[in-house]
Scaffold this active site. Structure first.
Site, PDB file in Angstrom:
ATOM      1  N   ILE A 116      33.974  41.746  40.913  1.00  0.00           N
ATOM      2  CA  ILE A 116      34.738  42.530  41.637  1.00  0.00           C
ATOM      3  C   ILE A 116      35.815  43.447  40.919  1.00  0.00           C
ATOM      4  CG2 ILE A 116      36.501  43.088  43.459  1.00  0.00           C
ATOM      5  CD1 ILE A 116      35.598  40.116  44.414  1.00  0.00           C
ATOM      6  N   CYS A 117      35.715  44.757  40.977  1.00  0.00           N
ATOM      7  CA  CYS A 117      36.633  45.590  40.256  1.00  0.00           C
ATOM      8  C   CYS A 117      37.432  46.646  41.228  1.00  0.00           C
ATOM      9  CB  CYS A 117      36.190  46.187  38.772  1.00  0.00           C
ATOM     10  SG  CYS A 117      35.081  47.655  39.105  1.00  0.00           S
ATOM     11  N   HIS A 118      37.618  47.855  40.748  1.00  0.00           N
ATOM     12  CA  HIS A 118      38.430  48.701  41.531  1.00  0.00           C
ATOM     13  C   HIS A 118      37.401  49.686  42.361  1.00  0.00           C
ATOM     14  CE1 HIS A 118      41.316  52.450  42.035  1.00  0.00           C
ATOM     15  NE2 HIS A 118      41.251  51.920  42.976  1.00  0.00           N
ATOM     16  N   ILE A 166      36.967  46.975  45.442  1.00  0.00           N
ATOM     17  CA  ILE A 166      38.011  46.655  46.123  1.00  0.00           C
ATOM     18  C   ILE A 166      38.371  47.823  46.757  1.00  0.00           C
ATOM     19  CG2 ILE A 166      39.749  47.172  44.369  1.00  0.00           C
ATOM     20  CD1 ILE A 166      40.112  44.043  46.556  1.00  0.00           C
TER      21      ILE A 166
END
Length: 107
Positions: free
Chosen positions: A64-66, A93
Site C-alpha cells: 500500500i502507498c498513497h 490509500i
C-alpha cells in the site's frame, strides 16, 4: 512474474472474509500516522531492502502507498527478491478512503 493489482473493493472483501493478509504500507511515517488502513504495518520504501527479512516470503502480502506507484515499485522489488504472493493496492490509500472507508483522511 507480474504483480497482481488488487482493487480497494477486492481488499475490503478479503478483509471482511478474514483472509490471512499482511498489509504492508511503504509510505513515509508522517503519511502513515495521518491515514492508514487498520492493521497495516509500516516499512517505508527506502527501508524495504534492509528490512525484507522481517517479512514472510510465503505470506499473502498487499503493498500500500498513497496512489499505488511506490507500492508498485516495492511489489516488483519483492517479487524479484523471491516473494511469491504479492499484490499492489491499485489507487492506494487515496482510493481506499474514497471507496471503502471515508473515516480515513485524504491528502
Amino acid at each position: 512474474m507480474s504483480v497482481k493489482q488488487l482493487s480497494v473493493l477486492e481488499l475490503k472483501d478479503k478483509i471482511a472474509q478474514r483472509e490471512p493478509l499482511f498489509l504492508l504500507d511503504v509510505r513515509e511515517p508522517h503519511e502513515f500516522n495521518y491515514a492508514r488502513i487498520a492493521n497495516s504495518v509500516l516499512i517505508p520504501l527506502n527501508q524495504l531492502p534492509q528490512r525484507l527479512g522481517e517479512l514472510d516470503s510465503e505470506s499473502a502480502i498487499v503493498v500500500i502507498c498513497h496512489h499505488g506507484m511506490r507500492s508498485q515499485q516495492a511489489a516488483n522489488f519483492m517479487v524479484h527478491s523471491g516473494f511469491k504472493n504479492i499484490a499492489n493496492l491499485a489507487g492506494g490509500i487515496d482510493a481506499w478512503s474514497s471507496a471503502c472507508d471515508s473515516s480515513v483522511p485524504r491528502y
